[in-house]
Structures are given as structure tokens and as C-alpha cells.
Write an enzyme that holds these catalytic residues in place. Sequence first.
Site, PDB file in Angstrom:
ATOM      1  N   CYS A 258      55.630  70.383  55.085  1.00  0.00           N
ATOM      2  CA  CYS A 258      56.081  69.717  56.320  1.00  0.00           C
ATOM      3  C   CYS A 258      57.035  70.663  57.045  1.00  0.00           C
ATOM      4  CB  CYS A 258      56.750  68.380  56.035  1.00  0.00           C
ATOM      5  SG  CYS A 258      55.809  67.302  54.917  1.00  0.00           S
ATOM      6  N   PRO A 261      59.561  72.877  62.703  1.00  0.00           N
ATOM      7  CA  PRO A 261      59.092  73.975  63.554  1.00  0.00           C
ATOM      8  C   PRO A 261      59.212  75.361  62.945  1.00  0.00           C
ATOM      9  CG  PRO A 261      61.285  73.328  64.218  1.00  0.00           C
ATOM     10  CD  PRO A 261      60.905  72.404  63.092  1.00  0.00           C
ATOM     11  N   ASP A 282      51.706  71.982  57.669  1.00  0.00           N
ATOM     12  CA  ASP A 282      52.102  70.839  58.488  1.00  0.00           C
ATOM     13  C   ASP A 282      50.847  70.081  58.875  1.00  0.00           C
ATOM     14  OD1 ASP A 282      54.948  70.103  59.826  1.00  0.00           O
ATOM     15  OD2 ASP A 282      53.298  69.321  61.034  1.00  0.00           O
ATOM     16  N   ASP A 308      47.434  67.703  55.192  1.00  0.00           N
ATOM     17  CA  ASP A 308      48.185  66.495  54.865  1.00  0.00           C
ATOM     18  C   ASP A 308      48.862  66.697  53.514  1.00  0.00           C
ATOM     19  OD1 ASP A 308      49.083  63.977  54.124  1.00  0.00           O
ATOM     20  OD2 ASP A 308      47.301  62.929  54.855  1.00  0.00           O
ATOM     21  N   CYS A 380      66.549  64.790  56.867  1.00  0.00           N
ATOM     22  CA  CYS A 380      67.661  64.732  57.821  1.00  0.00           C
ATOM     23  C   CYS A 380      68.004  63.264  58.063  1.00  0.00           C
ATOM     24  CB  CYS A 380      67.331  65.465  59.119  1.00  0.00           C
ATOM     25  SG  CYS A 380      65.806  64.952  59.928  1.00  0.00           S
TER      26      CYS A 380
END
Length: 437
Positions: A258, A261, A282, A308, A380
Site C-alpha cells: 500500500c 504516494p 498499490d 490487491d 496514520c
Amino acid sequence: MSQSKGRYQQNLRADAARVLFQILEQGMSARECLPAAQQDHNEKDKAWLQEMTYGVLRQLPLLQHWLRLLLDKPLKKNVKVVEHLIMLGFYQLAFSRVSTHAAVSECVNACVPLNAIATKGLVNAVLRNFIRQDTAQNLPDNEQVLSGQPKWFYKKLVDAYPDNYKTILDAMQVKAPIWLRVNNKYKSTDEYCRLLDEREVAYERQAAQHQGIILSKGCDITTLPGYDEGWFAVQDGAAQLAAGLLGSQPNDCVLDCCAAPGGKTCHILELQPDIATCVAIDIESSRLKRIEENLTRLGHQATLICGDASKPTSWWDGQLFDRILLDAPCSATGIIRRHPDIKWLRKSSDIDVLVALQSKIIDAMWALLKPGGTMLYATCSILPAENQLQISAFLNRTPDALLDDKFENDAAQKPGRQILPGEKQMDGFYYARLLKA
């Protein structure tokens, strides 16, 4: 004011109202709709648009409270956007330095580009009543409204942090600083600081962040020394901890899961350029493009895979990894101070869905880790369901998983380390380092 200038100012406020409408009524993220609204404006007004829309999002419960006091009934769908224009006016009058005359007249004039000319009288009356009645001093005796947070999130914070939730709430309303991570492939951190000194760019450093620099005030990042050359990346201090905690060694096979960016992918490669392979996955091809752009600008190479994470059989070649960074999809509640639209796009029911997805991904990724390998689980988020409770459940069901607690800083937060918003100027983040027996 000239006719063209007047029209320009009308459009600026109308654009802010449209962005708020798109976020709050249509569920679009600020990343989707704000850049589109900014493209017709100069740099100063682009910054104003972000400042005002983010300000309204931070203070939304209070602005809605005032709206209910001064607006007799909700506006119909075809002019619903005007409610957001009025709240923008409230925000300017209560929280910005704009003159009362400008705030009122420019919001009234903005009804024209919003195709709501018939509401000009209403907007004028509501804003003038706001001033006349000194409504900005009419604060409700409601901690949740004053906190700027939605009810569901306020309740979860009080439940999770009964002793310090007020401190967390205060920190989440403060505008986040810009952190840079110096790319030591090209410049040492000291060298880059000297370049900032020459440009008279004010900054500070945190002792624990070897590559980190905190800018003392906002600026256009692309004008800083070495932007095009890849001498630095923009990355919050909490996110800068990930690559070090992962602890990649020479000849390791590393997976960044994942990864978009791509800030952490690049940092992994900066800290340990001698790893054997670095694979970044990703689920969205558009997000992979952002990883590629960051890798190219910063001068790094990695293998990018669109896949995935919860179903690795569709993309994995069977080679086990020495290190896996799992930056799990999460509520992003730790970065609300940076992206205040998040709190209005999320719902309480989303958390259970995210927890189930995180659980599925961590189990899938564990199967890809070598015996003796290290997985760093990161979010996060500041919600225990996604963090401590998630890791506790994983450890309970996974016999060969051990917690490496060397870096934990608070016994009450275990397992793992929870960084709270504002702690050493960082965003809210969670890390747990897991070892495969």
C-alpha cells in the site's frame, strides 16, 4: 475596484463555496475538487482558497450552529451551495482579518456566479445580522461543537483518551507545519540547511530526525533549492520514522505494501541503497503513477506492481521477503490537522470496515514474510481499533508472530507506539514492529 477585478473576487468566493459544497454535500475529497477550483487563480489566491476552505472545515460545527441561529430554514437543493457561502462569510468575519464590509459585499456578489442571484438579499441580511448581533461571541456550551470534530469522532476520542483528549483536540485544530526529508543520496542534511540559510528560509530541526527539517512558515515547495533535482521530499516527521524502524539490511528483499504516494519507498532506498530488491504495490494504477513520479524525481528505482494486498496470489511471484512495510489503509484520523476534509468524509461505520480490511491484509502479508523476517505495521490513525487492538488480535491468532517492543515509548499505549497529533510537531501515527519466529 474594476469590473474585471470585481468579477474575479466574486469567482474566488464562489469557488470556495463550490469546493465546500462538493466536499460536504457530494462526498468529494479536497484533493479531488480543490485543485480544479484553484487552476484559474494566481498563487496568492490559490493559497487563499485552501486557507478559507480548510478553515471552514476546521470550524464547521460552530459555523453550522451559527447558521441555524440566523437562517430561518434550510435552503433548497438548487441553491444549497449558498449555505456554504454564508458559512464562508461567518468564518471570514470570526476568524480572519478581512474587513466586515469586504466579507459581506464579496459574499453577496458571489451569489451571481453561483447562479443564485435571488439569494443576494438573504446573504446580505444574514451576514449583517451576524455582525449586528455579535454572533461570533455566541459560543454554545457544547465541547464537541467547539472542538471542530464530528460527533462520532469526538466520542471515540473521549473514549480512547479520557485523560488527554482535550490536548489532542486542540492539536488537531492547529495548522500542520511543512516537513522536508533531505535526500542524502545528493545532499547531507547539514549541506541542505546551509542552502536554506543562503536563501534566508527559516526552519528548525528535531534531534531524532536525521533527515528532517521543519519549515517555519509555508511556501511554494517548488521554489526551494533542488526541488527538480530531487534533493528533498515533503514528508511529515512521523512518516519519516518508518524506514528506520523497518531496518532494512544489505541484500534484503523488501516489500512496501500500500505504498502510494511512495515517500516511504524512497526513504527505504535512501537509508539502505544496497538492498537486493524493493517491490512497491498499490491497488490503484493512478496511485502507482505517483510512486513512479517520486522515484524518478528523487533518483531511485523500485519494482512497481498494481495489486490487491489482501489477495497476493494474483500478483506475488512466490519469493518471500525479509522486510515488509505494511502502511495499512486506515481512517487517516491522525492527519486531520493537515487534511480537515477527512473528518467530514469519514463515518463511524467506516471504522469497522477498515479494521476488517486491515486484518485481512496483515494476515495475507504475513504469509509473504520469511521466517526471521520483520514486518512494520503502520497507520496514520489514532483510533485504538485500527492500532493497538488490531495488533493484539493479530498476535493472539498468529503463533509465529512476536512483538518487537524496543521502540515503544509508553506502557499504556502497548502494543506498538502511538504518536499523537502535535507530538514533536508530528502528525498522528502508529507503528508496531513484528518479528516472525
